[in-house]
Design a protein around this motif. Sequence first.
Motif, PDB file in Angstrom:
ATOM      1  N   LEU A 141      -8.167  31.290   5.572  1.00 50.31           N
ATOM      2  CA  LEU A 141      -8.079  30.167   6.504  1.00 50.31           C
ATOM      3  C   LEU A 141      -9.010  29.069   6.020  1.00 50.31           C
ATOM      4  N   ASP A 142      -8.461  27.861   5.847  1.00 48.82           N
ATOM      5  CA  ASP A 142      -9.257  26.702   5.455  1.00 48.82           C
ATOM      6  C   ASP A 142      -9.047  25.586   6.455  1.00 48.82           C
ATOM      7  N   VAL A 143     -10.132  24.930   6.845  1.00 49.35           N
ATOM      8  CA  VAL A 143     -10.065  23.732   7.678  1.00 49.35           C
ATOM      9  C   VAL A 143     -10.744  22.598   6.921  1.00 49.35           C
ATOM     10  N   TYR A 144     -10.242  21.385   7.100  1.00 49.69           N
ATOM     11  CA  TYR A 144     -10.759  20.281   6.290  1.00 49.69           C
ATOM     12  C   TYR A 144     -10.645  18.964   7.044  1.00 49.69           C
ATOM     13  N   GLU A 145     -11.394  17.996   6.571  1.00 53.33           N
ATOM     14  CA  GLU A 145     -11.269  16.611   7.034  1.00 53.33           C
ATOM     15  C   GLU A 145     -11.443  15.686   5.848  1.00 53.33           C
ATOM     16  N   THR A 146     -10.568  14.690   5.745  1.00 58.11           N
ATOM     17  CA  THR A 146     -10.634  13.677   4.695  1.00 58.11           C
ATOM     18  C   THR A 146     -10.623  12.306   5.340  1.00 58.11           C
ATOM     19  N   ARG A 147     -11.545  11.462   4.943  1.00 55.90           N
ATOM     20  CA  ARG A 147     -11.582  10.076   5.409  1.00 55.90           C
ATOM     21  C   ARG A 147     -11.374   9.165   4.203  1.00 55.90           C
ATOM     22  N   ILE A 148     -10.399   8.263   4.329  1.00 56.68           N
ATOM     23  CA  ILE A 148     -10.039   7.369   3.231  1.00 56.68           C
ATOM     24  C   ILE A 148     -10.256   5.927   3.664  1.00 56.68           C
ATOM     25  N   ASP A 149     -10.943   5.182   2.825  1.00 57.69           N
ATOM     26  CA  ASP A 149     -11.123   3.749   3.047  1.00 57.69           C
ATOM     27  C   ASP A 149     -10.155   2.980   2.152  1.00 57.69           C
ATOM     28  N   ASP A 150      -9.565   1.916   2.712  1.00 53.97           N
ATOM     29  CA  ASP A 150      -8.666   1.031   1.973  1.00 53.97           C
ATOM     30  C   ASP A 150      -7.439   1.774   1.442  1.00 53.97           C
ATOM     31  N   LEU A 151      -6.866   2.619   2.283  1.00 60.03           N
ATOM     32  CA  LEU A 151      -5.668   3.368   1.917  1.00 60.03           C
ATOM     33  C   LEU A 151      -4.517   2.403   1.633  1.00 60.03           C
ATOM     34  N   ILE A 152      -3.927   2.507   0.456  1.00 60.19           N
ATOM     35  CA  ILE A 152      -2.839   1.618   0.056  1.00 60.19           C
ATOM     36  C   ILE A 152      -1.519   2.151   0.602  1.00 60.19           C
ATOM     37  N   THR A 153      -0.771   1.268   1.267  1.00 58.00           N
ATOM     38  CA  THR A 153       0.499   1.663   1.874  1.00 58.00           C
ATOM     39  C   THR A 153       1.462   0.479   1.839  1.00 58.00           C
ATOM     40  N   TYR A 154       2.718   0.760   2.147  1.00 56.33           N
ATOM     41  CA  TYR A 154       3.738  -0.293   2.172  1.00 56.33           C
ATOM     42  C   TYR A 154       3.954  -0.748   3.601  1.00 56.33           C
ATOM     43  N   ASP A 155       3.899  -2.055   3.817  1.00 61.06           N
ATOM     44  CA  ASP A 155       4.089  -2.640   5.142  1.00 61.06           C
ATOM     45  C   ASP A 155       5.546  -3.076   5.283  1.00 61.06           C
ATOM     46  N   ALA A 156       6.314  -2.334   6.089  1.00 61.79           N
ATOM     47  CA  ALA A 156       7.745  -2.613   6.233  1.00 61.79           C
ATOM     48  C   ALA A 156       8.016  -3.911   6.982  1.00 61.79           C
ATOM     49  N   THR A 157       7.017  -4.468   7.663  1.00 60.17           N
ATOM     50  CA  THR A 157       7.234  -5.717   8.400  1.00 60.17           C
ATOM     51  C   THR A 157       7.109  -6.931   7.487  1.00 60.17           C
ATOM     52  N   THR A 158       6.243  -6.830   6.461  1.00 61.51           N
ATOM     53  CA  THR A 158       6.054  -7.943   5.528  1.00 61.51           C
ATOM     54  C   THR A 158       6.718  -7.675   4.182  1.00 61.51           C
ATOM     55  N   PHE A 159       7.191  -6.441   3.976  1.00 63.39           N
ATOM     56  CA  PHE A 159       7.779  -6.020   2.701  1.00 63.39           C
ATOM     57  C   PHE A 159       6.793  -6.159   1.548  1.00 63.39           C
ATOM     58  N   MET A 160       5.504  -5.980   1.861  1.00 62.04           N
ATOM     59  CA  MET A 160       4.455  -6.087   0.858  1.00 62.04           C
ATOM     60  C   MET A 160       3.534  -4.872   0.949  1.00 62.04           C
ATOM     61  N   MET A 161       2.807  -4.612  -0.144  1.00 63.25           N
ATOM     62  CA  MET A 161       1.781  -3.582  -0.096  1.00 63.25           C
ATOM     63  C   MET A 161       0.615  -4.082   0.750  1.00 63.25           C
ATOM     64  N   SER A 162      -0.044  -3.164   1.412  1.00 65.32           N
ATOM     65  CA  SER A 162      -1.196  -3.525   2.231  1.00 65.32           C
ATOM     66  C   SER A 162      -2.199  -2.380   2.188  1.00 65.32           C
ATOM     67  N   GLN A 163      -3.315  -2.565   2.886  1.00 69.97           N
ATOM     68  CA  GLN A 163      -4.338  -1.519   2.899  1.00 69.97           C
ATOM     69  C   GLN A 163      -4.743  -1.194   4.324  1.00 69.97           C
ATOM     70  N   VAL A 164      -4.763   0.119   4.619  1.00 67.21           N
ATOM     71  CA  VAL A 164      -5.271   0.611   5.897  1.00 67.21           C
ATOM     72  C   VAL A 164      -6.780   0.752   5.748  1.00 67.21           C
ATOM     73  N   GLU A 165      -7.506   0.019   6.575  1.00 65.85           N
ATOM     74  CA  GLU A 165      -8.962  -0.009   6.407  1.00 65.85           C
ATOM     75  C   GLU A 165      -9.579   1.383   6.536  1.00 65.85           C
ATOM     76  N   LYS A 166      -9.134   2.159   7.521  1.00 60.41           N
ATOM     77  CA  LYS A 166      -9.684   3.499   7.745  1.00 60.41           C
ATOM     78  C   LYS A 166      -8.537   4.472   8.044  1.00 60.41           C
ATOM     79  N   ALA A 167      -8.512   5.580   7.339  1.00 56.29           N
ATOM     80  CA  ALA A 167      -7.571   6.657   7.627  1.00 56.29           C
ATOM     81  C   ALA A 167      -8.345   7.963   7.726  1.00 56.29           C
ATOM     82  N   ARG A 168      -7.910   8.816   8.649  1.00 59.82           N
ATOM     83  CA  ARG A 168      -8.572  10.118   8.826  1.00 59.82           C
ATOM     84  C   ARG A 168      -7.512  11.208   8.844  1.00 59.82           C
ATOM     85  N   ILE A 169      -7.742  12.239   8.055  1.00 60.11           N
ATOM     86  CA  ILE A 169      -6.807  13.362   7.975  1.00 60.11           C
ATOM     87  C   ILE A 169      -7.571  14.648   8.278  1.00 60.11           C
ATOM     88  N   ARG A 170      -7.123  15.352   9.298  1.00 63.53           N
ATOM     89  CA  ARG A 170      -7.685  16.659   9.624  1.00 63.53           C
ATOM     90  C   ARG A 170      -6.603  17.713   9.485  1.00 63.53           C
TER      91      ARG A 170
END
Length: 613
Positions: free
Chosen positions: A451-480
């Motif tokens: 059994l493993d438990v984890y947490e990852t925090r990512i700054d400036d996560l690069i993603t595609y913005d479907a509203t602008t049709f451009m790449m953008s960055q999520v300032e803070k992302a958290r994955i547990r």
Amino acid sequence: MKLQTRILSLAVLSTLPLMAAAQDEATALDQVLVTATRTPIALQNSISPAQVIDRAEIERSQAPSLQDLLRGRAGINLNNSGGLGKQSSLFLRGTNSAHTLVLVDGVRINTGDLGLAMLQDLPLAQIERVEIVRGPQSSLYGADAIGGVIQIFTRRNAGQFAPHLQLGAGSNGLREASGGFGGSGERGWFGTDIAYQHTDGINACRGNPITFAGCGADEPDRDGYRNLSMSLRGGYALGDAWHVEGTALRAEGENHYDGYYNYSETLQQVLGGKVRYTPGAHFNLTVSAGRADNESQNYNGSTWLGAAQTHRDTASVQADIGVAEGQLLSAGVDWSQDNLDGSSAGYGVDSRDNTGVFVQYQGRFGAHHLQANVRNDDNEQFGNHTTGSLGWGMELDGGFRLNASYGTAFKAPTFSDLYDPWSGVPTLDPETSRSANLGIAQQGDGWRWGLDVYETRIDDLITYDATTFMMSQVEKARIRGAELTGAITVAGVDISAQLSHTDPRNRTDGSAQFDNWLARRAQNTARLDIDRRFGDFRAGITANGAGKRYDDAANTVRLGGYGTVDLRLEYAISRDWSVLGRVSNLFDRDYETVAWYNQPGREYRLSVRYQPN
């Protein structure tokens, strides 16, 4: 579908108490792992959560593709755009699909333009083993390893010269053939293989040309796929201290799609060489070099629409020094250069290099294991980035083991992120992350669980913005997340169970998408494999399940969960010949992992295999 996924999850959970209690005659698994430390260690001693899939398991699974082999395994979310051979994205521990570094025989194959590894073009017939290491590995490998590393080893040959052959056919016009030969002598080994796979395919996409949904086209036809691959490998001991080896893999493909591009011709090629100097038991020096090529020619019908060619050259020097009993110091330098040649996109920058220097310490003190890594990468475009990790493991009575680790990672934006003429943003910053993992595991005679438990925090996560049709960055992302795995052999039945929970969230304060799920990640996945041999017969079942996911960052396009069941049979006609049969998606479930892109229904596959034992 939700009920089916829950039933599969409960089935996985119900097998785990057996794994903790059974004491059967089966022997414990004692596999070697290289990827987690860049040195050979026992899998059970890895501080990073890891998994090894060997050739025996690949053949037993009868999986038609690498994606099918990986689907549902711990920490893995897989998306596919239309069936065999179509674009597949792998999300490891909820991170982006370009956050998993993929190696083939030690050579990086993630493309420089998209950052992805073209998993769909790597034929299983050429693969000897797969190592999956979950969690950040930038302190050993540099960029691209925020989620982890998957290393693929092409086939190896041991023992006397021997050939092997497999022929098969199946639903949707599937035709397959593979074969090769190889062997080893007192000082050297060699081998070569060729494989062919061809399917008429299914209708990959049901896109809407009015709203530009999916592929943006309505082309209700079969979208076929063809792959022809060849590999060559060999090694030789020049003396007691010097060893050389080389590998080559080439896969050529033809792929039909729906949409603006509806046909492409592809090439994936990986070349690697290595020289190892081992004058004694306490010192090893390895010098390696490699090249990965990815090329495609894209068409609409017979009209050529453009080409993309990416090349990555790599070189590495690594020294491993035994400084004391149970203590190993490793240090090395990695160099790589990405080039875009002949790309019709006309990117503003089409080449860059990266030099990384790393040091690793591994120590064992009684029941305690330590691993500490630090690395600095000098990227031509984005300057210096220092990453590190620290891991601790402790063995307890009763076969228990505790693991804890913390690591940082980074990833530079790809050429496509920055310069794609339709969606690129040249001002994007590198992504950075921090991850922590805590695990407990137990292993006995023929059984294990973890059994493993984890947490990852990512700054400036690069993603595609479907509203602008451009790449953008999520300032803070958290994955547990959490991963529960287990395996057991009891009364001749091999059971393997894997259950994963991932909670990937946008945590940018003030964002309209605050607390939304990151796109295309299912929160819950499960896989259950059961196999049993009855004399000359072997029977098996694989059940895969995934919960709901959202296809967009706004969480407005919801894809329902699903569950599938695959059956397989194998009959040994003689010592060397076997007949194999498989039914995929037995209950003909209709589901999607990418919105508007179809998945195959029930499929049949029959093959015959010659393999001297």
